[in-house]
Design a protein around this motif. Structure first.
Motif, PDB file in Angstrom:
ATOM      1  N   SER A  15       0.814  -1.215   0.000  1.00 34.19           N
ATOM      2  CA  SER A  15       0.000   0.000   0.000  1.00 34.19           C
ATOM      3  C   SER A  15       0.848   1.266   0.000  1.00 34.19           C
ATOM      4  CB  SER A  15      -0.923   0.017   1.218  1.00 34.19           C
ATOM      5  OG  SER A  15      -1.687   1.202   1.233  1.00 34.19           O
ATOM      6  N   GLU A  17      -1.241   4.148  -0.514  1.00 34.85           N
ATOM      7  CA  GLU A  17      -2.359   5.072  -0.428  1.00 34.85           C
ATOM      8  C   GLU A  17      -2.521   5.605   0.998  1.00 34.85           C
ATOM      9  OE1 GLU A  17      -4.837   1.871  -2.076  1.00 34.85           O
ATOM     10  OE2 GLU A  17      -5.589   3.382  -3.493  1.00 34.85           O
ATOM     11  N   ASP A 232      -3.136   4.099  -6.325  1.00 36.18           N
ATOM     12  CA  ASP A 232      -4.440   4.586  -6.774  1.00 36.18           C
ATOM     13  C   ASP A 232      -4.426   4.631  -8.301  1.00 36.18           C
ATOM     14  OD1 ASP A 232      -6.771   5.915  -7.318  1.00 36.18           O
ATOM     15  OD2 ASP A 232      -6.108   7.851  -6.512  1.00 36.18           O
ATOM     16  N   SER A 234      -6.342   6.030 -10.400  1.00 34.89           N
ATOM     17  CA  SER A 234      -6.846   7.226 -11.072  1.00 34.89           C
ATOM     18  C   SER A 234      -5.685   7.893 -11.796  1.00 34.89           C
ATOM     19  CB  SER A 234      -7.450   8.193 -10.056  1.00 34.89           C
ATOM     20  OG  SER A 234      -6.450   8.678  -9.181  1.00 34.89           O
ATOM     21  N   GLY A 237      -3.355   9.332  -9.365  1.00 37.29           N
ATOM     22  CA  GLY A 237      -2.631   8.294  -8.628  1.00 37.29           C
ATOM     23  C   GLY A 237      -1.459   7.741  -9.421  1.00 37.29           C
TER      24      GLY A 237
END
Length: 626
Positions: A15, A17, A232, A234, A237
């Motif tokens: 991770s 994020e 992420d 997007s 991201g």
């Protein structure tokens, strides 16, 4: 299914994020440091020592240029891995025909062997300088670091990374102390950053520096390692991931530049400045350091050389696995691949010691780095094409100025290499008239063929734009499941390999448990990244495997069976056993691969290993059996 926008639904498990500031930066740090060890291996030492002793500080600008080229190309590799979820070898497999991919694999493998050759020679020389061990024995002992590497891998990636970082720290501290001992001329160092004309000898050394610094197999490696981060998906991201990986790469490669510059400055200050202009051999450098500065400087020099050689072995091993799997879709046992690479590197080292003596190893070291440089075009040109493709990369395709800069670097490298090849062929023909036929009828045609291949690699994406193959599914497409009958058992595991045997395995499992049982479908991802990073990886192959496994689950649920999917990572036998042992599984069905003795040795066995690791019945379904 896998589409050209496969990163849209990637599920990575490291991770990054919901983190800000330094925590965000630290979550991305890692891949570039594993890559950077290849930029400070013993091959760099040979070219840097030759440059510093023969030309003083005048070639520092070549080192700086090489570092800038490496920064640009490694960041293009990062962009490819993050955006498309493909490493450079996999992307090449999509674009070029099978025969061309085979040729690209051979050339990349030669580069890896050249890199490993530098590590073998550097390690042997380091042992000789520090302990007086004969070089022939030192070369033989390098076989043992294969066992050390595999031992560290079995202990986990964090321990391996810790080992590598420790060795890099030893190298850095050793040269920091060396700088205080030799007291270099700061003004002359500054002048060395000004570009100057290169004569024939300086060109040879400069190309060796570029080959030693901008290592082609590191482009394959980096494009794979960056896929271990969960980001992420997007637009913002992905841009953030590219930005943070840029800083990771910049920091790591600048540390490598410091080490290379320190070696060149050491040679320029200690040797060139004192009239020793022909110190191309690492052994000579060690002896002169002992003569000029006493015992501390040469001891640090030898210790750093051993550390550099050991840390660099990981780069070639992992890159070799990625290249083989990407270009050829061939996966063999890691120990065998590592052993073969090391044998191919040891043979020329033995041959050189026996026929040219110990003094020939330094020349062989520099030659290995020139070979690396000659391979660069075959990695750089496809990489620029792939990252410039707006249809595949979308908004994340390289900007126009980045493309222009990358192509300038590519033309520079290919042009220098072409000039060197022509120069060397003419030199061989002139110096050895008796071997003129060999030059004209063997060496020249090979050089022309390689040049034609490079031209094809450049033109193919331009002439057949977007005509690349459909997304490559490593294990095939999930088969349809219908007309299945079940029997009994409460919780049954079924191993899946996405072959024609899957339907038979699932049918046998359903016959045992019926619709009252729970079914766990297990597939193990064996990619290079999966073996080293475990469940923290989610590369292109993992994505396709997850999606294919889900198809089976959906098909079973549509037939009213209670099914779930579980993905394992790394070695198949260990991963399957771990899943089974931590669940309440009471029966397992496995498909037999049908390998004979030789293939079992090369590819490894799974069924027998699993049977010894679990305490439940295992039903083995042979291919084609009903």
């Amino acid at each position: 299914m896998i589409t050209s926008e496969s990163l849209g639904d990637v599920h990575n498990s490291v991770s990054t994020e919901n983190k800000t500031g330094w925590k965000k930066v630290l979550s991305f740090l890692g891949p570039a440091y594993l890559v950077s060890v290849g930029y400070m291996d013993p091959g760099n030492w040979a070219t840097d020592l030759a440059a510093g002793s023969q030309f003083g500080y005048k070639l520092i600008w070549v080192l700086l240029l090489s570092n800038l080229i490496a920064l640009l190309l490694q960041n293009l590799a990062v962009r490819l891995g993050i955006v498309r979820g493909l490493d450079l070898a996999q992307a090449s497999k999509h674009t070029y025909p099978r025969f061309v991919n085979f040729c690209l694999y051979i050339l990349a493998q030669i580069a890896i062997i050249a890199c490993d050759l530098a590590e073998v020679i550097g390690m042997a020389i380091g042992l000789n300088l520090l302990f007086g061990l004969p070089l022939i024995w030192g070369v033989s002992i390098t076989m043992l670091d294969t066992l050390l590497l595999l031992f560290l891998l079995n202990k986990g990636m964090r321990k391996l990374e810790g080992f590598i970082i420790t060795l890099i720290f030893i190298v850095g501290v050793s040269f920091l102390v060396e700088m205080f001992i030799v007291k270099p001329d700061v003004v002359e160092i500054a002048k060395g950053f000004i570009p100057a004309n290169l004569n024939n000898q300086a060109l040879y050394i400069a190309i060796g520096i570029i080959g030693a610094t901008v290592m082609p197999h590191n482009l394959y490696l980096h494009s794979s390692l960056v896929q271990t981060r969960k980001i992420d998906r997007s637009e913002s991201g992905i841009r953030s991931a590219i930005k943070f990986n840029f800083w990771d790469t910049t920091i790591a490669l600048n540390l490598a530049f410091f080490v290379n510059a320190a070696i060149l400055i050491l040679a320029a200050s200690a040797f060139f400045g004192r009239g020793y202009h022909e110190v191309a051999e690492i052994q000579d450098a060690h002896k002169l350091l002992d003569h000029i500065f006493g015992k501390i400087a040469p001891a640090l020099f030898a210790l750093a050389l051993i550390a550099a050689g050991q840390s660099s072995t990981v780069t070639g091993t992992l890159a070799g696995q990625i290249i083989m799997e990407g270009h050829l879709n061939l996966r063999i046992a890691p120990w065998l691949r590592r052993l073969l690479t090391r044998i191919f590197a040891i043979v020329p080292a033995f041959f050189t010691i026996m026929h040219a003596g110990e003094q020939g190893l330094g020349k062989l070291l520099i030659l290995s780095q020139v070979v690396l440089s000659l391979q660069l075009g075959f990695a750089i040109i496809p990489l620029i094409h792939f990252t410039s493709d707006r249809k595949r990369m979308g908004k994340f395709a390289s900007s126009v100025w980045l493309q222009v800069l990358a192509w300038i670097f590519a033309v520079l490298i290919v042009g220098l290499n072409a000039r060197l090849v022509i120069q060397e062929i003419n030199s061989w023909a002139a110096d050895n008239p008796s071997s003129g036929n060999l030059v004209h009828y063997v060496i020249t045609p090979i050089a022309v063929a390689i040049g034609a291949l490079l031209l094809y690699v450049f033109l193919r994406p331009l002439l057949f734009k977007h005509a690349d193959k459909p997304a490559y599914i490593p294990h095939g497409i999930a088969a349809a499941l219908d007309n299945l009958e079940a029997v009994h058992y409460d919780h049954i595991a079924v191993t899946i390999d996405f072959s024609k045997n899957d339907q038979d395995c699932i049918r046998h499992a359903l016959m045992q448990g019926g619709k009252d049982a729970k079914y766990t479908l297990i597939h193990v991802v064996e990619t290079a990244a999966a073996r080293y990073y475990g469940d923290t990886v989610m590369d292109n192959e993992t994505q396709s495997d997850v999606n294919n496994l889900d198809k089976y689950v959906v098909a079973l649920k549509a037939l009213h069976y209670n099914a779930e999917a579980v993905i394992g990572y790394g070695g198949p036998a260990t991963a399957i056993a771990q899943i089974v042992n931590k669940s309440s599984i009471d029966f397992m069905v496995m498909g037999s691969h049908g390998h004979k003795v030789l293939k079992d040795l090369i590819f490894g066995t799974t069924v027998n290993s699993v049977r010894h690791k679990v305490n439940i019945p295992v039903l083995v379904v042979k291919p084609g059996k009903k």
